[in-house]
Every structure is written in C-alpha cells, then in structure tokens.
Design a protein around this motif. Structure first.
Motif, PDB file in Angstrom:
ATOM      1  N   MET A   1     -10.377   4.971  -5.315  1.00  0.00           N
ATOM      2  CA  MET A   1     -11.148   4.534  -6.476  1.00  0.00           C
ATOM      3  C   MET A   1     -12.234   5.522  -6.857  1.00  0.00           C
ATOM      4  O   MET A   1     -12.507   5.726  -8.033  1.00  0.00           O
ATOM      5  CB  MET A   1     -11.763   3.167  -6.215  1.00  0.00           C
ATOM      6  CG  MET A   1     -10.788   2.033  -6.376  1.00  0.00           C
ATOM      7  SD  MET A   1     -11.582   0.455  -6.157  1.00  0.00           S
ATOM      8  CE  MET A   1     -10.763  -0.076  -4.679  1.00  0.00           C
TER       9      MET A   1
ATOM     10  N   SER B   1     -13.639  -3.216  -8.078  1.00  0.00           N
ATOM     11  CA  SER B   1     -13.001  -2.648  -6.882  1.00  0.00           C
ATOM     12  C   SER B   1     -12.209  -3.700  -6.130  1.00  0.00           C
ATOM     13  O   SER B   1     -11.070  -3.465  -5.726  1.00  0.00           O
ATOM     14  CB  SER B   1     -14.060  -2.039  -5.953  1.00  0.00           C
ATOM     15  OG  SER B   1     -14.735  -0.996  -6.583  1.00  0.00           O
ATOM     16  N   ILE B   2     -12.799  -4.865  -5.941  1.00  0.00           N
ATOM     17  CA  ILE B   2     -12.127  -5.927  -5.191  1.00  0.00           C
ATOM     18  C   ILE B   2     -10.857  -6.371  -5.907  1.00  0.00           C
ATOM     19  O   ILE B   2      -9.811  -6.541  -5.284  1.00  0.00           O
ATOM     20  CB  ILE B   2     -13.084  -7.124  -4.977  1.00  0.00           C
ATOM     21  CG1 ILE B   2     -14.206  -6.720  -4.013  1.00  0.00           C
ATOM     22  CG2 ILE B   2     -12.330  -8.347  -4.461  1.00  0.00           C
ATOM     23  CD1 ILE B   2     -15.343  -7.710  -3.949  1.00  0.00           C
TER      24      ILE B   2
ATOM     25  N   LEU C   1      -9.588  -0.169   3.808  1.00  0.00           N
ATOM     26  CA  LEU C   1     -10.763  -0.105   2.948  1.00  0.00           C
ATOM     27  C   LEU C   1     -11.175   1.341   2.691  1.00  0.00           C
ATOM     28  O   LEU C   1     -11.524   1.704   1.561  1.00  0.00           O
ATOM     29  CB  LEU C   1     -11.918  -0.897   3.569  1.00  0.00           C
ATOM     30  CG  LEU C   1     -13.181  -1.034   2.728  1.00  0.00           C
ATOM     31  CD1 LEU C   1     -12.867  -1.574   1.343  1.00  0.00           C
ATOM     32  CD2 LEU C   1     -14.184  -1.924   3.436  1.00  0.00           C
TER      33      LEU C   1
ATOM     34  N   CYS D   1      -9.019  -4.733  -7.952  1.00  0.00           N
ATOM     35  CA  CYS D   1      -8.031  -3.667  -8.188  1.00  0.00           C
ATOM     36  C   CYS D   1      -7.488  -3.036  -6.913  1.00  0.00           C
ATOM     37  O   CYS D   1      -6.763  -2.044  -6.986  1.00  0.00           O
ATOM     38  CB  CYS D   1      -8.652  -2.585  -9.066  1.00  0.00           C
ATOM     39  SG  CYS D   1      -9.014  -3.167 -10.728  1.00  0.00           S
ATOM     40  N   MET D   2      -7.832  -3.587  -5.771  1.00  0.00           N
ATOM     41  CA  MET D   2      -7.341  -3.013  -4.512  1.00  0.00           C
ATOM     42  C   MET D   2      -5.853  -3.276  -4.357  1.00  0.00           C
ATOM     43  O   MET D   2      -5.332  -4.271  -4.848  1.00  0.00           O
ATOM     44  CB  MET D   2      -8.121  -3.569  -3.334  1.00  0.00           C
ATOM     45  CG  MET D   2      -9.516  -3.027  -3.269  1.00  0.00           C
ATOM     46  SD  MET D   2     -10.358  -3.526  -1.791  1.00  0.00           S
ATOM     47  CE  MET D   2     -11.818  -2.514  -1.905  1.00  0.00           C
ATOM     48  N   HIS D   3      -5.186  -2.367  -3.642  1.00  0.00           N
ATOM     49  CA  HIS D   3      -3.735  -2.417  -3.506  1.00  0.00           C
ATOM     50  C   HIS D   3      -3.254  -2.875  -2.137  1.00  0.00           C
ATOM     51  O   HIS D   3      -2.058  -2.922  -1.900  1.00  0.00           O
ATOM     52  CB  HIS D   3      -3.133  -1.035  -3.800  1.00  0.00           C
ATOM     53  CG  HIS D   3      -3.429  -0.557  -5.184  1.00  0.00           C
ATOM     54  ND1 HIS D   3      -2.648  -0.876  -6.261  1.00  0.00           N
ATOM     55  CD2 HIS D   3      -4.437   0.197  -5.664  1.00  0.00           C
ATOM     56  CE1 HIS D   3      -3.163  -0.328  -7.349  1.00  0.00           C
ATOM     57  NE2 HIS D   3      -4.248   0.330  -7.014  1.00  0.00           N
TER      58      HIS D   3
ATOM     59  N   GLU E   1      -8.741   2.724   0.098  1.00  0.00           N
ATOM     60  CA  GLU E   1      -8.979   2.115  -1.216  1.00  0.00           C
ATOM     61  C   GLU E   1     -10.229   2.708  -1.869  1.00  0.00           C
ATOM     62  O   GLU E   1     -10.218   3.028  -3.060  1.00  0.00           O
ATOM     63  CB  GLU E   1      -9.133   0.598  -1.088  1.00  0.00           C
ATOM     64  CG  GLU E   1      -7.890  -0.123  -0.637  1.00  0.00           C
ATOM     65  CD  GLU E   1      -6.799  -0.198  -1.691  1.00  0.00           C
ATOM     66  OE1 GLU E   1      -7.069   0.045  -2.884  1.00  0.00           O
ATOM     67  OE2 GLU E   1      -5.663  -0.510  -1.313  1.00  0.00           O
ATOM     68  N   LEU E   2     -11.299   2.849  -1.107  1.00  0.00           N
ATOM     69  CA  LEU E   2     -12.535   3.415  -1.660  1.00  0.00           C
ATOM     70  C   LEU E   2     -12.336   4.867  -2.068  1.00  0.00           C
ATOM     71  O   LEU E   2     -12.825   5.296  -3.111  1.00  0.00           O
ATOM     72  CB  LEU E   2     -13.681   3.283  -0.652  1.00  0.00           C
ATOM     73  CG  LEU E   2     -14.163   1.854  -0.398  1.00  0.00           C
ATOM     74  CD1 LEU E   2     -15.200   1.840   0.718  1.00  0.00           C
ATOM     75  CD2 LEU E   2     -14.712   1.210  -1.654  1.00  0.00           C
TER      76      LEU E   2
END
Length: 124
Positions: free
Chosen positions: A70, A54-55, A63, A57-59, A66-67
């Motif tokens: 994902m 996750s960390i 937060l 691949c964040m854009h 992003e969550l």
C-alpha cells in the motif's frame, strides 16, 4: 449549451462514493473512535481515513507485506503503528461505511443477496 456525457466508469463511480464516505467519516471522528477527543487528534502518517482504507483494501497477506504494497516504503508505517491506529476505530465505523456505501451505490434496492446486504466479495 451542450452538456458532455459523463465518462466516469462504474468502478470509478464506486471508488468516488467510497472515498467520499471515508472523507466524511474522518470529518466526524467522534462518532467512530473509541476515545472521543483523543484518538486521531494529532497529525500522524496514518490518518483515520487511511487506516480505514487500508483495512478494507487488504488482500489477506501478512501485515508487513500489505503495508509495503500500500505504501511502497516499508519504513513509513510499521505494523505496530498500524495496529495501534486500527485499535482506535470502533467496529461501528465499518458497519457505517458499508451501509452508506450500499445506500449510495447505483441500484441500491438490488444490493442484497437473499435479503442481506453484502459486505465483501472474494474475487479469487
């Protein structure tokens, strides 16, 4: 017997390398967590490898966004839970991930820019 030529594309190959490293790191958590023996010992919704993936691949969005992007279910993982899991991981875990990724990628000796290994590329 005729062997089939591999049909794995280069991006798929790199994703496989990345996934294998994340899985290997999760199998040896004592090397990568701050409190060995307590961090990532209980089964959680967000495992060590999921947190690392996750960390990396964040854009760059919030937060929460992003969550949601994902995991598609905003009630599954809260930002607070994510931050707590993230804080259990040592910085050395990410250094190890990127060094191993560069070493296992095709054309390792060309994976430098002015003699430095590249950790990230912004595609925007």
């Amino acid at each position: 017997m005729i062997k089939k030529k591999s049909t794995v594309s280069f991006p798929e190959h790199l994703k496989g390398v990345y996934d294998a490293i994340c899985t290997q790191m999760e199998s040896e958590p004592l090397l990568y967590v701050k409190k060995a023996g307590t961090d990532f010992t209980r089964k959680r919704k967000l495992s060590m490898s999921d947190t690392i993936r996750s960390i990396t691949c964040m854009h760059g969005g919030s937060l929460n966004k992003e969550l949601y992007d994902m995991y598609k279910d905003s009630s599954l993982i809260t930002p607070s839970a994510f931050v707590q899991q993230r804080n259990k991981i040592k910085l050395d875990a990410f250094k190890n991930l990127f060094y191993q990724f560069n070493q296992k990628s095709i054309g390792y000796d060309t994976n430098t820019f002015c003699g430095c290994q590249i950790f990230a590329v912004d595609g925007s």
